[in-house]
Structures are given as C-alpha cells and as structure tokens.
Scaffold this active site. Structure first.
Site, short mmCIF file in Angstrom:
data_model
loop_
_atom_site.label_atom_id
_atom_site.label_comp_id
_atom_site.label_asym_id
_atom_site.label_seq_id
_atom_site.Cartn_x
_atom_site.Cartn_y
_atom_site.Cartn_z
N CYS A 77 0.81 -1.23 0.00
CA CYS A 77 0.00 0.00 0.00
C CYS A 77 0.84 1.27 0.00
O CYS A 77 0.58 2.20 -0.76
CB CYS A 77 -1.00 0.00 1.15
SG CYS A 77 -0.27 0.01 2.81
N HIS A 129 -2.30 0.69 6.97
CA HIS A 129 -2.79 0.75 5.59
C HIS A 129 -2.98 2.20 5.17
O HIS A 129 -3.44 3.03 5.95
CB HIS A 129 -4.11 0.00 5.43
CG HIS A 129 -4.56 -0.06 4.01
ND1 HIS A 129 -3.90 -0.80 3.06
CD2 HIS A 129 -5.58 0.56 3.36
CE1 HIS A 129 -4.51 -0.64 1.88
NE2 HIS A 129 -5.52 0.19 2.05
N HIS A 141 -6.11 1.75 -4.07
CA HIS A 141 -5.09 1.18 -3.16
C HIS A 141 -4.77 -0.25 -3.55
O HIS A 141 -5.32 -0.79 -4.51
CB HIS A 141 -5.59 1.24 -1.71
CG HIS A 141 -6.87 0.50 -1.47
ND1 HIS A 141 -7.22 0.02 -0.25
CD2 HIS A 141 -7.90 0.15 -2.29
CE1 HIS A 141 -8.41 -0.57 -0.30
NE2 HIS A 141 -8.82 -0.50 -1.53
#
Length: 170
Positions: A77, A129, A141
């Site tokens: 990510c 994240h 993402h």
C-alpha cells in the site's frame, strides 16, 4: 449665491469622484485577490486528477508486502502511494505510519480527491494501511495478494471501520 452653488457642486463632484475611485480600487483589489485562490484550487484538483490517473494505470499490479520502493512489478500500500505521488512531484516517506504524518490533517467529513486515508486494519492501535481517496466514496489502493491495485468503496468498508486519520499532501 452663485459662488455658493459652485462650491457645493465642486464638493459634490469631488465626493462622487472620490467615492468612484474608492469603489473602483476596492473592486480591482478584491478581484485580484480572488483569482489566485481559484488558480490554487484548480491546480490542486488538477494534481489530484493526475495522481489518480497515474495510480489507475497500475490497476491489477500484484500486491507484495514489503515491495521494493520505486518498483512497478508489485506494490504494497505505501510503496504504491509513494510511487504514484512521486510521479506527480510529491515526495512521501516509505511507510504508511510515516506517510500519516506528512502534509496536513483533514477530517473524514472534508475528504477531497487525492487525500490519503490511513487505517488500522489489525485493530492494534498502529496504522498499517494507506489508500488514496478518489472522491465519490472510492479508494484507490492495494492490500491483498491475488487482487493487486484496485478501486474499493470506502463507506462501510474495513478501511472506513478502521479509519484512523487522513492527510492532504497536495
């Protein structure tokens, strides 16, 4: 009496002239201050659009935790956000925790396209994240092997339920 009228008329004309000049300057100065604000907003939305367009070029690219920074064969990510923003002239740190301290805080209710959203999907109090808010309740993402870079719905998602903060870096 005639000279009194001339003096009054002179003062009236002078007053009207000064008022006219003052109003003209006021409009001119106010207008010139408003233009840069509009240009800044347009530049911001243009950069956000470019960041999102760059990221969408990588839809489907494999997810790999700890992916090498700068590589486009796989992303995690934060390597994804770092790469996409760098391609648009914005330098971000490598990890999601570090990225969560970049730019300026933005509330969840004031998200704009291009903002970074940070979540604690492990629910252990640590950000793990990062995703790019696309606008219209969508995220760009990567988070899972086999899925790769993808677009997800934000509202009601895991990222929404474990939301920690958001940052504006554009």
């Amino acid at each position: 009496m005639n000279s009194t009228k001339k003096t009054l008329m002179g003062k009236t004309l002078l007053g009207k002239t000064l008022l006219s000049i003052t109003l003209s300057l006021s409009v001119a100065l106010t207008g010139s201050l408003a233009v840069p604000a509009a240009k800044v907003e347009a530049a911001t939305s243009s950069t956000a659009s470019s960041v999102i367009a760059t990221g969408q070029k990588f839809l489907g690219v494999n997810y790999k935790f700890g992916a090498t920074a700068g590589s486009t064969s796989s992303f995690d990510c934060s390597s994804f956000t770092q790469y996409v923003f760098k391609k648009n002239g914005i330098t971000l740190p490598r990890s999601s925790v570090s990225q969560s301290k970049a730019g300026k805080y933005v509330s969840k209710s004031n998200l704009k396209a291009g903002d970074l959203i940070f979540s604690d999907t492990n629910r252990d109090g640590v950000i793990n994240h990062v995703s790019i808010y696309m606008g219209n309740g969508k995220l760009l993402h990567t988070y899972r092997k086999g899925l790769g870079v993808t677009i997800s719905t934000f509202s009601g998602s895991t990222w929404d339920k474990t939301y920690v903060t958001a940052r504006r870096v554009i």
